[in-house]
Design an enzyme around this catalytic site. Structure first.
Site, PDB file in Angstrom:
ATOM      1  N   TYR A  88      14.253  -1.831  -3.271  1.00 32.94           N
ATOM      2  CA  TYR A  88      13.371  -1.956  -4.436  1.00 32.94           C
ATOM      3  C   TYR A  88      12.121  -1.083  -4.424  1.00 32.94           C
ATOM      4  CZ  TYR A  88       9.967  -4.206  -7.548  1.00 32.94           C
ATOM      5  OH  TYR A  88       9.015  -4.452  -8.490  1.00 32.94           O
ATOM      6  N   CYS A  99       0.787  -1.213   0.000  1.00 33.02           N
ATOM      7  CA  CYS A  99       0.000   0.000   0.000  1.00 33.02           C
ATOM      8  C   CYS A  99       0.820   1.265   0.000  1.00 33.02           C
ATOM      9  CB  CYS A  99      -0.839   0.090   1.279  1.00 33.02           C
ATOM     10  SG  CYS A  99      -1.726  -1.351   1.680  1.00 33.02           S
ATOM     11  N   GLY A 132       0.971   0.548  -5.192  1.00 33.14           N
ATOM     12  CA  GLY A 132      -0.259  -0.225  -5.290  1.00 33.14           C
ATOM     13  C   GLY A 132      -1.104   0.267  -6.443  1.00 33.14           C
ATOM     14  N   ASN A 174      -0.925   0.049   5.872  1.00 31.95           N
ATOM     15  CA  ASN A 174       0.165  -0.517   5.090  1.00 31.95           C
ATOM     16  C   ASN A 174       0.915  -1.478   5.995  1.00 31.95           C
ATOM     17  OD1 ASN A 174       2.242  -1.070   3.307  1.00 31.95           O
ATOM     18  ND2 ASN A 174       3.370   0.802   3.800  1.00 31.95           N
ATOM     19  N   GLY A 175       0.948  -2.735   5.592  1.00 31.59           N
ATOM     20  CA  GLY A 175       1.660  -3.714   6.394  1.00 31.59           C
ATOM     21  C   GLY A 175       0.904  -5.011   6.480  1.00 31.59           C
TER      22      GLY A 175
END
Lengths: 470, 470, 470, 470
Positions: free
Chosen positions: B255, B14, B40, B114-115
Site C-alpha cells: 500500500y 514519514c 506524510g 521514520n519508524g
C-alpha cells in the site's frame, strides 16, 4: 525566478453550480465546487440568498482554501450559486473572481459564467462610449451591463434582450432574491445540466457535481434554453431564442470533463473509450509490448486502445497528485524539473520495452517532448505515440484558453515533423472523421473549430484581447 | 462540528530525504520531499548546513505550503536533510515537526526519523527519572536523549551506544556540520535507499525521490548498516550491529510506496502486479464483466488481477484529487458525504454489470462499506470484492498508524461475516502463503506481523501510547 | 460573541496621498499613508503608473499589513496615489477599498475620495434607472459613473460636467497614465494640501504626510480648485466652478487631524491650544489640583487649558497603544473591559485629587461615562469635565461617520442632564461663539453644522443610507 | 533590503502574567498580556490548566495577532500563565516562544521567565556534557533542566535546589496541573507583583496588568520569595533562599515600565516626575521657550522638568502610533526615513524657539542625532538636551538587551563629545547621585550597574552570548 507554474496543457474557464431550495444550499454548493475543481483552480466564489438579502464570499485559491466555517457562517439562505475560475494569464486579480455581484436598476444580481464572448471587445467599446464603467476584465461584466441598459419593464425581457446582443459561448447561472436562472447560448457550446435533490433543483457544468451531493441527474440544458427557478420550488423551461444547431465543444469529451461525468447528456468516459478504440483501428502498432497512458486525462482513451488492440495496458507513468499549482525548483544549472515533478516513468516496467504512449492531445508539444525523453531514459526501446484527437491547428474563441496559432505545434508542422520533434518512433493522431464517427453526438452537433478552423460563430477581427490570436 | 478529515485507511509516519554535497542541495531536497509527499502530509521540514552553521525551516502543511522563496533564502549550504511527517491523531503541534534539531554536548544535531520504537515509553520514563526533559511527544527525541547521555568520547561511538538501547523500527538520517549519517535498525523494517547525483550522495525513503532529481539509484541500505557521508564527498559503510534477519514491512509493497518506487531493492508496482495475479488464481470470479480498482492505491493489483483472469479492467471509480485534507460538508440531516467526496462511481460503466472490485486491504471496513453501497446505487448487479493482502488482524508497532485490534474488522470477524457486513456477493483475501510466495523478497525477509501476529521485535506490555493497543 | 471593536468616538472617511514624478513614488506613497493612518484603518490601496500602464494593490487592514515587498514589486512607475479608508459599519468588503480603478471610454482611471455626497442616493437611482451597474456601495463609484456618462469630447470637460452634478464634500485625487488631478468641492469641506519634493509634486490630506517624506509644504488647495499635474512635471491650477464660501470642517481642527499637521493652511495644534485657553476662560475651575487629558486627542486642548488656568497638567490617564482594532475580552459575567483596555487611570496621581478632565468632544457619552467611573475608582475627589468644543447636536452629512441624532447625547439632553449622566461634578462645553472667535479661520469659513444644524449644502430627505439620520 | 525594523533604543525581555482560580482565566490572561505588550512584542503565549491537563497556544507577533477565538477555544481551565517576549536579535524562532512547556519526571511543567542568567553558558555546558539536549537558546530551558536533574523526592525541593544553582535575574511563573508558583531571584532584579480578583490570585510584571482586569494590587513579591498557589484558592509565601540585598533594576523606573504601573511597590510616573525635577535643578536652562519630550517614554520626566523649571511644556514632537514593528522605506538614494516615520517635529511650535529637549536616556546616540537634526530643520533656534538618567556606560547582564560596550556612546565619549556628536547647544545628564537621592527606594536597593559598572552578581568571563560584551 525560481518558482514556476505547472502548466496544464489547455485550460478551461470555469465550473458552475447552482442549487435552488435546500436548507443546506451553501454547504452543498461547496461540495459541488469540490467536484468541479478540475475546471478552474485560481479562484472560487459563492453567492447565496434567503429570499431577502444577497450574501457573498469569494477568494483566490482552491475551494478548500477559500471556504472555511467562518466564511460559511456569512452565507445564508436556501439558494446558492458557485463558481470555480481558471483565470487566464495575468488576470489573477481579486476583481475577476466570480460570481459577479452588482447593484442595478432591478436590485441586486449575481452572475456566474462559463464561456467566452466573441463580440465582447466591440460591445465593451460601445458600452464605454455611451457611459459604462468596467471594473473587471471579464466578459461577464459585459453581459450585466447590457442587461442594465435594457429599456424593458421587466428583468426577464431585459435579460432576453441583453442575450440577443452577445455572441459566443455562454453557459450562465444568475441569482437574485427571487429567482435562479440557468441558460445556454443558442449553440450550447459549453455543458450545463440539471438535476433534482428531493424537492430542490441543481444545475452544474458536469454531472459529477450532482453525484457528489446525491442529486438525481435529469438532463442537459438545451441550446437557447433558459430554466427559471422560482419560489415554492417551481421551475419552468423557456426558449429565449430560436434553437440553432448545437455546437457542443468536442474538447469537453476529449479532455476537460471528468471521466465520471455526463456532459451534453453523454458519458465522458464512454466517449473516450470509443476514441481509443478507433485510434487503435486507425493507427495500430504491430509489435508493441504495452500501452501506457499519460495519467489521468488519457486513461480512458488508453484503455480503449488497449482493449481494441489487445496490447496490455501498463501503469508506466505515475503522476504526483500532491504538488500544488506552483512549485520550487533548482535553476542555476539549467536542469529542467517541470515535467519530472508531475510524472515519473517506471523503469521496471519500461526497461527494454516497445511502448504505445497514448495521450489525449498535443498543444505546444513541449511537455510531450520532455515526457518522451524521460520514457527513453527509463529504457523504452520504441515509443509509438498515439493521440486521441486530431491535430489542434486553430485557437478556440469560445472559452478554452488555447495558445495563439503560432504556438500550436500542429498549425505549422506536419505530423512527420511533429514526430521528429517529439522524438518518437511513430506518431498517429485520431482523424477528425474517425473522431466524429464514434463521438456520442451526431457530427453536426459538435464544434470542432480547433481542428477544422470552421468557426460556427464569427469572431471579431481584432480578437487579440487576453493574449489570443491577432 | 462540520469540518471533517479525509481519513486515509492507514497512515505511515514519514518520508526521509538527504542530500550531501550539491550546490543546490536545499532546492533538490524540496523536490525530494514533493516526491515523498504521499508518506506524510501534516508537516514538512528541512535542515541544512554549509559546514559551519545549521539552518532550519519547518512548518505544518504540505511541502508546497511550507516552503517558499523566503524560506529557501534562509537555508544555506550544500548538505540538507528533509522530512515529511504524518502525525498521529492529536499531535499536530508545531513541536513535533521534524527534523528535530538540538544542541547537545557534541554541538548541533538534526535528526529525521521514520519508524516507531517499541521501548520508547520505558526509555522515556528512565530518561525523565534521571533528569531529561521532553518537549515533543515523538520517539525521535528519545533517540537524541540517549545519544546525549552516551558517555563516549566520540559522536560515532556514542551514536552506536544509543542505538543499541532502542528497539523497534527506525530508518534515520542525521546531520551536523561535518557529517550526514543514514542508517537502519538491525531488522531494517522501513525502507531507505541511496543513490548518486554527479559527485553528491542522496538518501531517500523511496527511489521515486531519487528519480525526481535525476539521481542514479544505487541500492537499498541494509539492516544494521550505517552510511557516513563526510567532507570532500566521501562515503563509507559500516555495520554498527550484527546483521539480524531483515524484516521488511510488507505493507510498503501492498500500500504505502508509490508504484514507481523501488523499496527494499524491488519494484512496488512489480510486487503488486504479482499480488493481483495470485489473487486471481486464488479467488477467481467466473462470470464477471469487469475488474475495477479502488484508485489509485489498488491500480497495480487490479491490473494484475485483470491480466491473469482475462476480465477487462474498467475505470469504474473516479477519485477527486483536488480536495485538501479537510473538507466542509453538510451535517444537519445525517447525510454522509465522506467517501462520496473522494470517489465517484461511474454509472455508465457499472449499470447492470457484474463487477470484481479490487482493493489493497481492509482496515476498519467502514470506507469499503460505503463505497460498495455507492457502487450498488450506480447499478452494479454483482460485486465480488478481492483484497490484495490477507486479513489485518494485529496492530503494527513499527511505525504504521493502524487502529487498535478492536477496530480492525478482521481481528474479530470471519471472512464471511465481513462479506455480509460489507454487502458484497463474494469476498476473497489473498492468502498469507500466496502473498509470501509471490512477494519480491524471500518469505523470512518480511515482517508480516499485522497478518500473523508474529512480532519480530517484542513490544512493551503497556504499549498504549498514542492510541494503540493496550 | 466575545470579540469586540474598539470604537473610536467618531470616524472620518479617508486619507489621501498623491505623488507625481519621483522614481520612488510608490515607496514614498506608502510612507505618506503611514502618516495618514489615523484617518482610516480598515483598508489601504495604491494605484501607480509609469505613463503606459496602471498598477494596483489594495487590501483590508493597516498600511503595514497591506504592503510588503512583494506587493511593491508589482507597483511600477513614478506617479502614484494612495488611500486609507475608514469603512462605515458593515461595509468592510474588499470591493469598497480605494482607490477605485475602472475602465471607461477614456481608458483607465483611478480615483481616491475623501468626503461624502449628499445627493448620492438620487444620483445612483438615476444612473441605475438608465443602465449603470454598481459594484461597490461607495459614493466614489457614483462620481466615476457620472464622468463616464458625460457626453463631452475630452476627459477634462467631462470631469467638470460630472462634478457639477454632485453635491456634498469631496476632496479627490484622480490618476490615469497621463495626469494626476487633485481637486476640492466648491465649499472645500475636507482638507487637501500640496507640496514639492525636488521636482515632484505631492498632495495629501494633511501636511504630516508631506513631512514624513521630507516634502516642502506649499499651500492648501482652494475650494473649487483643480490642480492638474502632467508629464514633464508640469502643474497648473484651474477653478472648475465659481468659488463659493469655504466650509472647512471645524472637526478636523477639534479632533481628526494629527496635531503636527497643517490643515486648511493652519496648525491643528495651534488651534487646539486656543480652544483650550478659551475653554479655561469660559469655564474656569477654581480649586482644582490638576488638569488631565483624555490622551492623545485632547492633549493640545488640555495643555491650552492648563496654561491659561495655571493649573498644572498631569498624565493621569495612560493609553495603551499596542492593542489592535479588535480585542478579546471576558464576557460571561457582564464585566465591561472596553474602555479599560484602552485607558488606565493612574491611581498615584489621581488619589484624593480634584481633577479637571479635558476631552475634545462628547458624542454618545458612553465612553466618557465609563472613563469617569474609572477615574473615580482611582480615588479622584472631584471631576470637572471640560470639553474643547460645543455640544454635538446634529449628524454630519459631509463625510464624518457620526451616529444618528437619536444617539447624539447632546441632541436631546441639556448640559446639566449630561453632567448627571456622566457623573461629574461640573461640566463645561466651549461655546460655539468662543470656538469661532479663536479658531484659525474666520467664522464664516467653517462648517459647524454638527453644532448649529445649519447645513451649508442641502442633503436629501431620504438620507438614511449607511445608518444615518432618517 | 528595503524593509527595516523600528529599533527601540533598549529592549527588555518579557512580560509575565499569571492567574489562579477564575472561570475566565484565559481571557483575563489575554487582557493582562495586552497591558504588558510594551515589555515584549515579538511573541506571546499562554499555558492553562483545568487541574488535569495542560493546554498551550503560542505564536510570533503581538498578543492581538496570536490569540483569536479559535486559539482561546483550545485553552481550558481556571488557571493560566502568559508571556510576552522581546526576542533578542536573530532569535525570532518559534522554539523560543514562552511559556516553555516540558514533560519531565514530575509530569508536565510550564515556565515563564523574565530576566537573564549570568551563569547560563557554563550551566548549559555542564548539562550538555552530562547528557542534556537543548531545543531553544533561552535561559529558561537551563532552569528546567536543572529542575529535571534535581535528585529530590519532591518537585518543590527539586525546584529549590535548581534555583540555588542559577545566578542572575529571574522573575518566574511556573504552572502545572496542581500549582502555580511565582518567584524572584535572591536580589529581586526584575519586578513581579501580585494582587487579588475576588477569590482568585493574579501575578504580573507590572500593576497595569492588574488594573486592566480590575484586580486589587496587593504588593510586590520580595527578593528570594516564592508564592505558591494551590487548589481551593490557597496561597502561601515561602523564602526559598536567604534574603539578599534587593537590586531592583533602576531602568524599569527610567524607561521600561508603563507610567501608570507600580513596580517594586512604587509608581513609575512618580519616580519619573522626581527625576525630571531633579534634572531641572541639576541642569537648568535659563532662557528657554519650552520643554518638549521625546514621546511617550519621556513624558513624565519632561513634565517634572517643566514643573520645576517653570518653562512651559509643549507638544513639539508627535509620535505615529500606527506603524508596525517593520516598515517599508525608500532606499535608492540613501535618504533616511527611520526616525522620521516614528516622530514628526511640529514646525508651528518649534519655529524660532529655544527648546529644552528631554529624553529618558541615550544608548547609541544615533536616534537622538537624527531627531535633533529634524528639530533643527523645523526651525528651533537652540536645543538644550536633558537626559533623565546618567550616562549608560556598561552593558546589562540581567535581562535588558543593551548593546555591547563598544556601541554604548557614553562608554567611550565624554559628555562634551556626545554633545558635539548630537549637535545640541547644551547637554545635561541627571547625576547618579541625584538619581538615587530622588528614586523611590533607598540607594542600596537598586541595581545601577549600567551606570556604575558595579555588578551585584558576577557574570561569567566569556559572557558573549546574544551579542553582548566579551
Amino acid at each position: 525566478m525560481q518558482t514556476a507554474k505547472l502548466s496544464s496543457k489547455i485550460s478551461e474557464s470555469c465550473g458552475l453550480f447552482g442549487l435552488w431550495g435546500d436548507a443546506e444550499a451553501v454547504r452543498l454548493t461547496v461540495l459541488g465546487l469540490y467536484a468541479l475543481q478540475h475546471r478552474g483552480q485560481e479562484s472560487a466564489g459563492i453567492v447565496s440568498t434567503e429570499g431577502e438579502n444577497i450574501y457573498e464570499h469569494k477568494g483566490l485559491g482552491l475551494v478548500s482554501d477559500v471556504f472555511d466555517e467562518i466564511a460559511l457562517s456569512k452565507l445564508k439562505g436556501s439558494c446558492a450559486i458557485g463558481h470555480n475560475r481558471y483565470s487566464t494569464t495575468g488576470s489573477t486579480s481579486a476583481e475577476n473572481i466570480q460570481p459577479l455581484l452588482v447593484d442595478y436598476k432591478w436590485g441586486k444580481l449575481a452572475l456566474a459564467h462559463n464561456g467566452n464572448l466573441v463580440n465582447a471587445t466591440s460591445l465593451r467599446q460601445n458600452l464605454e462610449a455611451t457611459g459604462s464603467i468596467f471594473q473587471t476584465t471579464s466578459d461577464t461584466e459585459v453581459i450585466v451591463h447590457l442587461l442594465a441598459r435594457a429599456k424593458d419593464s421587466s428583468f426577464l425581457s431585459g435579460l432576453k434582450k441583453a442575450l440577443q446582443k452577445i455572441r459566443g459561448a455562454y453557459s450562465l447561472i444568475l441569482l437574485n432574491e427571487n429567482l435562479m436562472i440557468a441558460l445556454k447560448d443558442p449553440h450550447g457550446f459549453r455543458p450545463l445540466c440539471f438535476g433534482r435533490l428531493s424537492n430542490s433543483f441543481v444545475v452544474a457544468s458536469e454531472s459529477c457535481a450532482l453525484d457528489i451531493i446525491g442529486a438525481k441527474y435529469e438532463r442537459e440544458i438545451k441550446p437557447g434554453e433558459m430554466l427559471i427557478f422560482s419560489k415554492k420550488n417551481k421551475m419552468r423551461s423557456y426558449f429565449w431564442t430560436k434553437h440553432l444547431r448545437q455546437c457542443a465543444c468536442i474538447f469537453e469529451f476529449i479532455y476537460f470533463a471528468r471521466p465520471d461525468s455526463r456532459i451534453f447528456g453523454e458519458s465522458a468516459d464512454g466517449a473516450r473509450r470509443q476514441f481509443g478504440r478507433r485510434l487503435a483501428s486507425e493507427h495500430p502498432v504491430f509489435s508493441a509490448d504495452m500501452v501506457i497512458a499519460v495519467p489521468d486525462s488519457s486513461n480512458s482513451i488508453a484503455l480503449g486502445y488497449a482493449e481494441k488492440s489487445g496490447i496490455p495496458l501498463e501503469l508506466g507513468l505515475i503522476r504526483n497528485h500532491y504538488i500544488g499549482r506552483t512549485f520550487i525548483h533548482p535553476s542555476q544549472d539549467g536542469r529542467d524539473f517541470g515535467v519530472r515533478i508531475k510524472y515519473n516513468p517506471v523503469q521496471e516496467i519500461l526497461q527494454g520495452k516497445k511502448v504505445v504512449l497514448v495521450d489525449d492531445s498535443i498543444v505546444r508539444g513541449s511537455t510531450s517532448q520532455k515526457l518522451i525523453k524521460m520514457i527513453r531514459s527509463a529504457g523504452a526501446l520504441e515509443i509509438h505515440m498515439r493521440i486521441g484527437s486530431p491535430p489542434i491547428r486553430f485557437p478556440c474563441f469560445y472559452g478554452i484558453d488555447t495558445p495563439t496559432r503560432k504556438e500550436l505545434i500542429a498549425s505549422h508542422h506536419s505530423v512527420e515533423q511533429i514526430r521528429k520533434h517529439l522524438g518518437v518512433d511513430t506518431l498517429g493522431y485520431l482523424s477528425l472523421k474517425g473522431l466524429l464517427e464514434v463521438a456520442p453526438l451526431s457530427p453536426n452537433e459538435f464544434c470542432v473549430a480547433c481542428f477544422s478552423g470552421d468557426y460556427p460563430v464569427k469572431y471579431e477581427k481584432n480578437y487579440n484581447k487576453f493574449g489570443m490570436e491577432k
